[in-house]
Design an enzyme around this catalytic site. Sequence first.
Site, short mmCIF file in Angstrom:
data_model
loop_
_atom_site.label_atom_id
_atom_site.label_comp_id
_atom_site.label_asym_id
_atom_site.label_seq_id
_atom_site.Cartn_x
_atom_site.Cartn_y
_atom_site.Cartn_z
N CYS A 83 -43.84 0.40 2.54
CA CYS A 83 -43.16 -0.38 1.50
C CYS A 83 -41.66 -0.09 1.45
O CYS A 83 -40.93 -0.72 0.70
CB CYS A 83 -43.82 -0.17 0.14
SG CYS A 83 -45.33 -1.16 -0.07
N HIS A 136 -41.13 -7.00 2.89
CA HIS A 136 -42.45 -7.45 3.33
C HIS A 136 -43.11 -8.07 2.11
O HIS A 136 -42.68 -7.84 0.97
CB HIS A 136 -43.28 -6.27 3.85
CG HIS A 136 -43.50 -5.24 2.80
ND1 HIS A 136 -42.56 -4.30 2.49
CD2 HIS A 136 -44.53 -5.05 1.96
CE1 HIS A 136 -43.01 -3.56 1.49
NE2 HIS A 136 -44.20 -4.00 1.13
N ASP A 150 -43.08 -16.24 -8.06
CA ASP A 150 -43.71 -16.73 -6.83
C ASP A 150 -42.68 -17.07 -5.76
O ASP A 150 -41.68 -17.74 -6.03
CB ASP A 150 -44.57 -17.97 -7.13
CG ASP A 150 -45.44 -18.35 -5.96
OD1 ASP A 150 -45.93 -17.44 -5.25
OD2 ASP A 150 -45.64 -19.57 -5.75
N HIS A 151 -42.93 -16.56 -4.55
CA HIS A 151 -42.05 -16.78 -3.39
C HIS A 151 -40.65 -16.23 -3.60
O HIS A 151 -39.68 -16.73 -3.02
CB HIS A 151 -42.01 -18.26 -2.98
CG HIS A 151 -43.25 -18.69 -2.25
ND1 HIS A 151 -44.47 -18.79 -2.88
CD2 HIS A 151 -43.48 -18.98 -0.96
CE1 HIS A 151 -45.38 -19.16 -2.00
NE2 HIS A 151 -44.81 -19.26 -0.83
N HIS A 182 -40.97 -7.49 -1.40
CA HIS A 182 -40.28 -6.37 -2.05
C HIS A 182 -39.95 -5.28 -1.05
O HIS A 182 -40.36 -5.30 0.10
CB HIS A 182 -41.11 -5.82 -3.23
CG HIS A 182 -42.27 -4.96 -2.84
ND1 HIS A 182 -42.93 -4.16 -3.74
CD2 HIS A 182 -42.88 -4.75 -1.65
CE1 HIS A 182 -43.90 -3.51 -3.12
NE2 HIS A 182 -43.91 -3.84 -1.86
N HIS A 196 -46.47 -9.35 -0.40
CA HIS A 196 -47.82 -9.09 -0.88
C HIS A 196 -48.36 -10.37 -1.53
O HIS A 196 -47.59 -11.15 -2.09
CB HIS A 196 -47.84 -7.97 -1.93
CG HIS A 196 -47.55 -6.62 -1.37
ND1 HIS A 196 -48.49 -5.86 -0.70
CD2 HIS A 196 -46.42 -5.88 -1.37
CE1 HIS A 196 -47.96 -4.71 -0.34
NE2 HIS A 196 -46.69 -4.69 -0.73
N GLU A 239 -52.22 -5.53 -6.01
CA GLU A 239 -51.22 -5.67 -4.94
C GLU A 239 -51.91 -5.90 -3.60
O GLU A 239 -51.38 -6.56 -2.71
CB GLU A 239 -50.33 -4.43 -4.87
CG GLU A 239 -49.13 -4.60 -3.96
CD GLU A 239 -48.16 -3.46 -4.07
OE1 GLU A 239 -47.08 -3.65 -4.65
OE2 GLU A 239 -48.49 -2.35 -3.58
NI NI Z 1 -45.30 -3.19 -0.46
#
Ligand code: NI
Length: 136
Positions: free
Chosen positions: A34, A40, A80-81, A15, A42, A125
Amino acid sequence: MRIKACRKAHFNAAHRLHRKDWSEEKNIQVFGKCNNPYYHGHNYELIVAVIGEIDPETGYLIDLKVLKDYIKTEVEDYLDHKNLNEEVEEFKNLNPTAENIAVVIWNRLRKRLNLKYDIEVTLFETPRNYVVYNGK
Ligand code: NI
């Protein structure tokens, strides 16, 4: 007898937290790492809790296999992914913060689960940072 049944799940996603209507400086000041323009990832850990009454006939609150299947289709297969900003409809115009992701997950599960159940979504997170949403 009210009881809570829980199922854990996991997904990885990328995100970026960013507001187009803010300056670069303000975005970095508010969102820090972020805000990275290259995104990047999580490792999200999820706990879905279903709350309600035990069925006296089965002794179940909910068949956890059913909950498992809903989490798979509505959360894992969906998120996911993924790059949340670019690939997930709900985040086209909504910052994919842990808070907003928890609300999106709750809304998707709410559509599937019988209204006799209350739902609580806990989303980690990072191992130390998590949010909880129960629809209120
Ligand atoms: Ni982040």
